[in-house]
Design a protein around this motif. Structure first.
Motif, mmCIF file in Angstrom:
data_model
loop_
_atom_site.group_PDB
_atom_site.id
_atom_site.type_symbol
_atom_site.label_atom_id
_atom_site.label_comp_id
_atom_site.label_asym_id
_atom_site.label_seq_id
_atom_site.Cartn_x
_atom_site.Cartn_y
_atom_site.Cartn_z
ATOM 1 N N ARG A 66 0.822 -1.214 0.000
ATOM 2 C CA ARG A 66 0.000 0.000 0.000
ATOM 3 C C ARG A 66 0.856 1.264 0.000
ATOM 4 N NH1 ARG A 66 -2.937 -3.326 -1.686
ATOM 5 N NH2 ARG A 66 -4.943 -3.924 -0.785
ATOM 6 N N ALA A 80 0.902 4.363 -2.822
ATOM 7 C CA ALA A 80 0.812 5.790 -2.510
ATOM 8 C C ALA A 80 2.050 6.544 -2.963
ATOM 9 C CB ALA A 80 0.612 5.976 -0.998
ATOM 10 N N GLU A 91 -3.350 -0.273 5.986
ATOM 11 C CA GLU A 91 -3.567 0.386 4.697
ATOM 12 C C GLU A 91 -3.711 1.893 4.867
ATOM 13 O OE1 GLU A 91 -6.571 -1.229 2.232
ATOM 14 O OE2 GLU A 91 -6.040 -3.300 2.639
ATOM 15 N N SER A 150 -0.964 4.714 3.501
ATOM 16 C CA SER A 150 -1.336 5.753 2.534
ATOM 17 C C SER A 150 -0.753 7.102 2.896
ATOM 18 C CB SER A 150 -2.864 5.854 2.443
ATOM 19 O OG SER A 150 -3.399 6.435 3.633
ATOM 20 N N ARG A 151 -0.308 7.267 4.154
ATOM 21 C CA ARG A 151 0.277 8.538 4.602
ATOM 22 C C ARG A 151 1.754 8.655 4.239
ATOM 23 N NH1 ARG A 151 -3.905 11.903 5.733
ATOM 24 N NH2 ARG A 151 -5.405 10.977 7.193
ATOM 25 N N LYS A 179 3.150 9.139 1.562
ATOM 26 C CA LYS A 179 3.439 10.202 0.596
ATOM 27 C C LYS A 179 3.738 11.537 1.287
ATOM 28 C CE LYS A 179 -0.691 9.734 -1.197
ATOM 29 N NZ LYS A 179 -1.859 9.884 -2.101
ATOM 30 N N ALA A 230 -10.304 4.735 0.684
ATOM 31 C CA ALA A 230 -10.798 4.920 -0.682
ATOM 32 C C ALA A 230 -12.272 5.318 -0.677
ATOM 33 C CB ALA A 230 -10.605 3.640 -1.484
#
Length: 818
Positions: free
Chosen positions: A187, A191, A220, A224-225, A227, A249
């Motif tokens: 994940r 990202a 997940e 996603s953080r 980035k 999502a």
């Protein structure tokens, strides 16, 4: 027309970390006798996604394919049949019920029907049973927080992803084997495509996955953080994980877009009494038993309508609690995943019940601590130490609340009763910190404050902080004198006597211990009597009066055996072994010290184990077994470092100096002698008079081999070392031991057994011993009692020709025995 699952809504890429579950679930669904399978588990473990993956892979197994029906919008069980029928494209007819139409449609179909998110309408479970009865070729896969409790149902519990092993030595490849880490990486790369698991970030990622309990949704959302946050920054923010774990999502249901929503979904499906118990149980950290849940979680104005056991069982079934029962205890324990517990704490705070619930939790911990105090010097010592160990996180939570709430009396009562647990199990620095925080709150009742101050003295003494020990003992003595507490006064004299002993003021130590002994005889304090006799014996031993020392220790042994005080007996055997060593009888010393080591290990007394290993190292050196001595001292140093015992570390370094000499590392020996001299001065811990002659002889012999000038250079370099630098230098001794004289080590366990005449069971025990497991842990793995483990270890020591567990481990490492 056949109805197949919409493959565009399915994740067709392999589910990271869930490959085994996908394979296992497919195998279960494909079995002829398996017509109803329920994927159960807590919110956020990926039940829906697993169902999607299985649908994609199983579609070709069924002539009519797979039909997927999402039930999460439904709250009324009466609407389930209509929802399923309409999802399959059926339209309501003028006559006949929805069930009749649905059954007629599915009756001859070879199809897998997936019913996703059944937990909120679990009362409709009989519909599923009726459909399976009417439609003989149909199979049903259900996802639900809890099982449906239907005949023929196969439960497929989906647990959080497996986590990387704790500890800082795992390689990147080993960390990457964890399912949780695999999902995080997958994940994170989605990202931020440049993300890679590297030696610099792998352990941080492992920590993130552990903090998130292996929950796929949480992992997940966290990944996603990546980035915008580095792994280290992400980990630092997990103290408030529910605020961070958002942004799922948009094409997912609302309940799967944030971790808080996922857990709240389950919480708001609970009955009111279950909600009450759930949020109150969030005050427990590290688990709890049913009795504790009743004491802390019951209604303030009476018990909840459900019994505590029924409510706990319901919360377990709904995956909001987890059973910790491993079959080794009579009383099962339960716990919450930390992410779930954080949510529980939030709703507790908003309920207005938090203050009262945390007070009741602290009172429960205090009651446990006060009941344990007399047991820690009796025949059930090990049992009660283990009980406190199991509640260590709850103890910390209760202490934190009492300090933060400025509940002076409770905080000081807690630290005044827990000191022996902290000392025995090696939590000295933690205990001292909590005690100082409790005393800083102000004045409690005089007796409570006296005990807290006195035990601060005990903790500081064992840590080598003699100024703080003197303050604690002095404050306790003054308070006990104010309330005319004779037992307390005797304890203060005892503590001050120990302080004088460690600073080599033997006349003052004898005076104080004799004063303490007189009071204890007068009030018939058996526990105190054993302590005073022991301490007077140590004074006589330090002054070289060995016959008198042995007589006093034997008197103490009789008292302690009469009380069933296993830990006290261990210390007395250690003291008798030390007397034998000083008298020049190493074989008798070794036997007594081995006995004491076994008992220390039995009760889990790290401080005592460290003492015994230290003296066994000195005995091994006397017997010219310097390799064994080095291994013993190395293990003693490791334990003393864990305890923060500076005085004990200096003693171990002092013991290693002549061992380094014996092993031929003359420069290291000189440096260690110099370091110990400076450290004794710094800590104000003089060399005991009985040790002076042996110390002088060792230095003279070293000077003869090394030369005066080189010895002076090494000595000066040692004096300039810090304690940590001296320990690091000493550790090079055990990592560069001379090669063994024996033939090359055998490659397999069978050869190991033949070589040392070890049984298959002894090889298993040795392997677990080398891995660092305790008797209790080894017994759990091998399904034998800790006492039986102890017998195997004793046999191992004899066959390997070593005097202790530490030496057995060192020999196994050197010769690759396992």
């Amino acid at each position: 027309m056949s109805v197949a699952v919409n493959l565009s809504s399915i994740v067709l890429t392999p589910l990271a970390g869930r490959e085994r579950e996908v394979a296992g679930l497919l195998a279960l669904i494909r079995r002829p006798d398996s017509r109803l399978v329920t994927i159960s588990g807590p919110g956020g473990v990926g039940k829906t996604r697993l169902a999607h993956q299985v649908a994609a892979e199983a579609a070709s197994d069924f002539a009519e394919g797979v039909a997927f029906v999402g039930l999460d919008p439904i709250r009324d069980p009466a609407l389930v049949v209509a929802t399923i029928a309409q999802s399959l494209g059926l339209r309501e007819a003028g006559s006949g019920s929805w069930f009749d139409q649905l059954a007629a449609y599915l009756r001859e179909r070879d199809q897998l029907l997936i019913l996703d998110n059944f937990e909120q309408i679990v009362e409709a479970a009989p519909v599923v049973s009726d459909l399976l009865t009417a439609c003989t070729r149909l199979k049903v896969l259900v996802t639900s927080r809890e099982v449906l409790r239907l005949s023929g149902e196969h439960d497929f519990p989906l647990l959080p992803l497996d986590l990387p092993a704790s500890g800082g030595m795992a390689s990147v490849a080993e960390i990457e084997q964890s399912g949780a880490v695999q999902l995080f990486v997958q994940r994170a790369r989605a990202a931020s495509p440049s993300f890679r698991l590297t030696p610099d970030n792998a352990r941080v990622v492992a920590d993130i996955c552990r903090r998130l309990d292996g929950l796929p949704l949480a992992i997940e959302l966290a990944a996603s953080r990546i980035k915008v946050l580095s792994p280290k920054a992400l980990l630092a923010r997990l103290d408030q994980r529910l605020m961070l774990l958002t942004g799922g999502a948009r094409d997912q249901p609302t309940r799967l877009q944030t971790m808080r929503d996922a857990i709240a979904w389950s919480y708001y499906l609970l009955a009111p009494d279950e909600q009450t118990l759930f949020r109150r149980l969030s005050v427990f950290v590290g688990g709890f038993a049913e009795a504790a849940a009743t004491d802390v979680g019951g209604q303030a104005d009476g018990p909840v309508r459900l019994s505590t056991f029924e409510a706990i069982a319901s919360l377990v079934e709904k995956s909001l609690l987890r059973s910790m029962d491993d079959g080794t205890t009579d009383e099962p324990r339960f716990t919450m995943l930390e992410t779930v517990r954080e949510f529980g704490a939030e709703v507790l705070a908003s309920s207005g019940e938090e203050g009262e619930t945390r007070r009741r939790h602290a009172e429960w911990v205090l009651d446990l601590a006060e009941r344990s105090e007399p047991e820690l010097v009796g025949p059930r010592q090990e049992e009660w130490l283990d009980r406190l160990e199991a509640e260590r996180d709850n103890i910390r939570a209760a202490l934190a609340w009492s300090v933060d709430a400025r509940n002076v009396e409770m905080a000081q009562r807690l630290v005044g009763t827990l000191w022996r647990f902290w000392v025995t199990r090696g939590y000295l620095t933690e205990g001292k910190t909590w005690t100082e925080r409790a005393l800083a709150l102000g004045e409690a009742s005089l007796r409570v404050a006296a005990q807290a101050n006195h035990h601060l003295g005990n903790l500081a003494l064992d840590l080598g902080d003699y100024d703080r020990a003197r303050e604690g003992y002095g404050a306790g003595l003054a308070l006990w004198q104010m309330v005319d507490d004779r037992r307390g006064v005797a304890s203060s004299y005892n503590g001050l006597g120990l302080l004088a002993f460690y600073q080599a003021d033997y006349a003052e130590a004898r005076r104080l211990h004799e004063a303490s002994l007189a009071i204890r005889r007068e009030i018939d304090d058996r526990q105190g009597l054993g302590n005073s006799l022991t301490n007077l014996g140590n004074v006589e031993n330090a002054e070289g009066n060995y016959a008198r020392a042995r007589e006093l220790h034997e008197q103490a042994l009789a008292v302690r055996e009469g009380m069933g005080n296993t830990g006290g007996v261990a210390y007395t055997l250690f003291n008798l072994g030390d007397v034998a060593r000083q008298e020049g009888d190493p074989e008798r010393a070794r036997r007594l010290l081995d006995q004491s080591l076994t008992l220390f290990q039995e009760v889990g007394d790290k401080l005592g184990v460290g003492y015994a290993l230290y003296d066994l190292g000195k005995v091994a050196h006397l017997q010219k077994r310097d390799e064994a001595a080095a291994a013993l001292f190395a293990e003693a140093i490791r334990l003393r470092q864990e305890l923060g015992d500076k005085r004990g570390l200096v003693e171990c370094l002092e013991g290693l100096a002549p061992v380094a000499h014996g092993l031929g590392d003359l420069v290291l020996a000189g440096r260690l002698f110099g370091a110990v001299e400076a450290l004794r001065e710094l800590l104000d811990v003089p060399l005991p008079p009985t040790e002076v002659a042996a110390h002088t002889a060792e230095v003279v012999a070293l000077r003869g081999r090394l030369g005066a000038a080189r010895l002076e250079t090494a000595w000066s370099a040692g004096r300039a070392m810090t304690l940590d630098e001296a320990i690091a230098a000493a550790q090079t001794l055990t990592t560069h031991l001379p090669p063994p004289v024996e033939e090359a080590p055998p490659a397999v366990a069978v050869e190991t057994g033949a070589r040392f005449n070890l049984s298959a069971r002894e090889i298993e025990v040795l392997r677990l011993l080398v891995a660092g497991h305790t008797d209790r842990e080894i017994g759990g793995v091998l399904f034998i009692s800790p006492r039986t483990v102890n017998v195997h270890v004793a046999n191992l020591r004899g066959k390997l020709g070593v005097s202790s567990r530490a030496a057995a481990v060192a020999l196994a490492h050197r010769h690759n025995l396992v």
